[in-house]
Design a protein around this motif. Structure first.
Motif, mmCIF file in Angstrom:
data_model
loop_
_atom_site.group_PDB
_atom_site.id
_atom_site.type_symbol
_atom_site.label_atom_id
_atom_site.label_comp_id
_atom_site.label_asym_id
_atom_site.label_seq_id
_atom_site.Cartn_x
_atom_site.Cartn_y
_atom_site.Cartn_z
ATOM 1 N N PHE A 16 0.868 -1.279 0.102
ATOM 2 C CA PHE A 16 -0.066 -0.257 0.012
ATOM 3 C C PHE A 16 1.034 1.470 0.051
ATOM 4 O O PHE A 16 1.735 1.334 0.823
ATOM 5 C CB PHE A 16 -0.942 0.178 1.352
ATOM 6 N N LEU A 17 0.494 2.240 -0.716
ATOM 7 C CA LEU A 17 1.336 3.645 -0.576
ATOM 8 C C LEU A 17 -0.232 4.564 -0.652
ATOM 9 O O LEU A 17 -0.815 4.715 -1.598
ATOM 10 C CB LEU A 17 2.056 3.910 -1.995
ATOM 11 N N GLY A 18 -0.078 5.420 0.362
ATOM 12 C CA GLY A 18 -1.193 6.050 0.482
ATOM 13 C C GLY A 18 -1.311 7.001 1.933
ATOM 14 O O GLY A 18 -0.705 6.741 2.822
ATOM 15 N N THR A 19 -1.857 8.173 1.652
ATOM 16 C CA THR A 19 -2.342 9.076 2.847
ATOM 17 C C THR A 19 -3.876 9.036 2.779
ATOM 18 O O THR A 19 -4.361 9.035 1.878
ATOM 19 C CB THR A 19 -1.576 10.228 2.842
ATOM 20 N N GLY A 20 -4.494 9.528 4.016
ATOM 21 C CA GLY A 20 -5.678 10.181 4.027
ATOM 22 C C GLY A 20 -6.317 9.856 5.256
ATOM 23 O O GLY A 20 -5.799 10.476 6.514
ATOM 24 N N ILE A 43 2.708 4.853 4.559
ATOM 25 C CA ILE A 43 1.740 6.015 4.661
ATOM 26 C C ILE A 43 2.344 7.249 4.474
ATOM 27 O O ILE A 43 2.678 8.055 5.319
ATOM 28 C CB ILE A 43 1.173 5.640 6.034
ATOM 29 N N TYR A 44 2.606 7.608 3.334
ATOM 30 C CA TYR A 44 2.959 9.018 2.958
ATOM 31 C C TYR A 44 2.818 9.370 1.408
ATOM 32 O O TYR A 44 2.420 8.325 0.803
ATOM 33 C CB TYR A 44 4.441 9.238 3.021
ATOM 34 N N PHE A 45 3.046 10.451 0.981
ATOM 35 C CA PHE A 45 2.768 10.627 -0.357
ATOM 36 C C PHE A 45 4.237 10.693 -1.142
ATOM 37 O O PHE A 45 5.093 11.472 -0.882
ATOM 38 C CB PHE A 45 2.236 12.148 -0.790
ATOM 39 N N ASP A 46 4.461 9.984 -2.311
ATOM 40 C CA ASP A 46 5.741 9.636 -2.827
ATOM 41 C C ASP A 46 5.616 9.444 -4.202
ATOM 42 O O ASP A 46 5.467 8.274 -4.422
ATOM 43 C CB ASP A 46 6.602 8.560 -1.958
ATOM 44 N N ALA A 47 5.621 10.297 -5.229
ATOM 45 C CA ALA A 47 5.330 10.148 -6.277
ATOM 46 C C ALA A 47 6.385 9.144 -7.107
ATOM 47 O O ALA A 47 5.916 8.301 -7.975
ATOM 48 C CB ALA A 47 5.441 11.515 -7.437
#
Ligand code: ADP
Length: 477
Positions: free
Chosen positions: A335-339, A362-366
């Motif tokens: 999983f890659l995501g935040t919210g 759990i972070y934003f990383d393009a």
């Protein structure tokens, strides 16, 4: 022939300021429109997070006056090029946009607090003042999502009517009906809007001002980002409380599926991934998987399928369907995501309990997102609703086979030649669909490869959709 002039008003722009799909669309559609011979200029708040040196921002005008209710504010207008293109981006500078984030609950200026609604209502008005200050008369203002949905109302307001924008028409694109921009009635005076405008009066009947409603009622044409979603939102289940308002505009409501930036998302040239590959060198994809497994501390094994998930972790996205039971499946999940905290916690808990099966970033990383598209064999999008969805298309471009719920744009872009899908929003259905995909992966490798290749060959470029936007623009001028 005179070029059609499009003012593209947006709160996000890839790669300069993005949190989700809106940014991707804003960073790609104008390029395709430019190729079709249109004169497109993008208008974006000059957020504090935008690196003015990196993008070589140059000042165009200073101290342009913008009214807010009884007060007068000053903005500065800067200009950059959309990276890698000649498309102009007009950056509007004001204290309200000075924070290092795009969206925030409260913005403190001096000893006063402002909301995002005030911020974007001010931005919308500044967009008009900027066009005026530059003496650039757009044929069409293309508004995106709730942030700029108030622009059609401004154009009907006495101070804009019958003047500079007399011939300007508006298109309103709904990227996601879930975020509507709902404000107290005081926003009318803050914005300097006339409370007797019919669109304002109609909206105030509900006791508030809903920016999305303003866009739907006020724009000349309304569209959303897939044909299926355009139909779904006319119903109670997907209408997010606006189905009756949308029905009023049924004859002016269109669905145009998003494309993706196929130059940016290309495993042949992507500098972020561990090893580049193409249709011909698909075997090199495996190195991306093993390198990512190592990086994420998952067991390194090229034979075990890796399932990728890159998403905002919010109610819409259906993460709760992935339960502990999924640890029994013969695959790994990343999983890659935040919210929202509850979904962040949910994925973190899975990773903690089953560290060999789940990894939660759990972070934003393009950059990591691109590594995941390249490394994964399958890609999960089990959304409750999905206006268009870009990740399934990006995944296919990287040869990662999508497993999606049949809703909105997911239904329009994934059929059984390129992926797997399920209908009911139900954990068991998702589980069984992944199992089906794993069966093909393990037992029928040549069939698997065919699915992968068919997805990779699919045309997700903006060319086709941009032509459809051009058709809409032409309806208005
Ligand atoms: P939405 O607009 O609802 O967020 P989309 O599928 O339309 O969903 O677009 C999501 C975009 O944001 C994709 O480009 C995806 O890769 C990106 N994205 C989402 N979350 C993250 C994250 N945590 N890190 C990097 N990229 C992300």
């Amino acid at each position: 022939m005179k070029k059609i002039k499009i003012l593209f008003a947006t709160a996000e722009l890839n790669p300069i300021a993005k949190t989700g799909g809106l940014g991707d669309v804003a960073g790609a559609l104008p390029i395709a429109l430019d190729k079709l011979g249109l004169d497109v200029k993008i208008f974006l708040p000059f957020y504090g997070l935008i690196d003015r040196k990196k993008y070589q921002a140059k000042i165009l005008k200073k101290n342009i006056e913008v009214k807010t209710g009884s007060k007068k504010e000053k903005i500065n207008i800067w200009q950059i090029n959309l990276p890698g293109t000649k498309i102009k981006v007009l950056l509007i500078e004001h204290e309200l946009f000075s924070e290092k984030i795009i969206y925030s609950e409260k913005i403190k200026i001096g000893n006063k607090y402002f909301t995002d609604i005030e911020k974007f209502s001010f931005f919308s008005r500044s967009v008009l003042e900027t066009a005026k200050a530059l003496n650039w008369q757009p044929d069409i203002i293309h508004c995106q999502d709730w942030h700029t949905a108030i622009i059609p109302a401004y154009l009907k307001n006495s101070n804009y009517k019958n003047n500079f924008f007399q011939k300007t028409k508006t298109i309103y694109t709904i990227h996601n009906l879930a975020n509507q921009g709902i404000a107290k009635p005081e926003i009318v005076s803050f914005s300097g809007l006339d409370k007797n405008l019919s669109v304002i009066k109609a909206d105030l009947k509900n006791g508030d001002i809903n920016f999305m409603v303003q866009g739907i009622l006020g724009a000349n044409i309304v569209n959303t980002v897939s044909k299926t979603y355009a139909k779904e939102i006319l119903g109670h289940y997907q209408g997010a409380g606006l189905d009756n308002i949308l029905k009023k505009r049924k004859n002016d409501l269109y669905g145009i599926v998003n494309g993706i930036d196929t130059k940016f998302f290309d495993p042949q040239t992507d500098k972020q991934i561990y090893k580049k590959y193409s249709l011909k060198t698909l075997k090199n994809k495996t190195a991306n998987k093993t390198s990512l497994q190592k990086y994420l501390n998952l067991p390194v094994d090229k034979n075990i399928p890796l399932v990728g998930i890159v998403t905002r972790l919010v109610w819409q996205k259906g993460m709760e369907l992935i339960t502990e039971k999924f640890s029994q499946l013969d695959c790994q999940f990343v999983f890659l995501g935040t919210g929202q905290k509850e979904y962040e916690d949910h994925t973190k808990k899975l990773a903690k309990k089953y560290p060999k099966k789940f990894s939660a970033q759990i972070y934003f990383d393009a950059n990591l997102a691109q590594k995941i598209y390249a490394a994964s064999d399958m890609f999960l999008v089990p959304s409750r609703f999905e206006p268009c969805g870009l990740t399934q298309m990006i995944a296919m471009r990287y040869g990662s086979v999508p497993i999606v719920r049949q809703t909105g744009g997911l239904a329009d872009t994934v059929d059984d030649k390129v992926g797997f899908s399920f209908k009911k929003f139900d954990s068991e259905e998702l589980y069984n669909t992944i199992k089906k995909a794993l069966d093909v992966y393990y037992k029928a490798p040549s069939q698997w490869k065919k699915i992968q290749i068919t997805g990779m060959k699919k045309d997700f470029s903006w060319n086709k959709s941009a032509k459809e936007y051009l058709k809409l623009y032409k309806k208005l001028i």
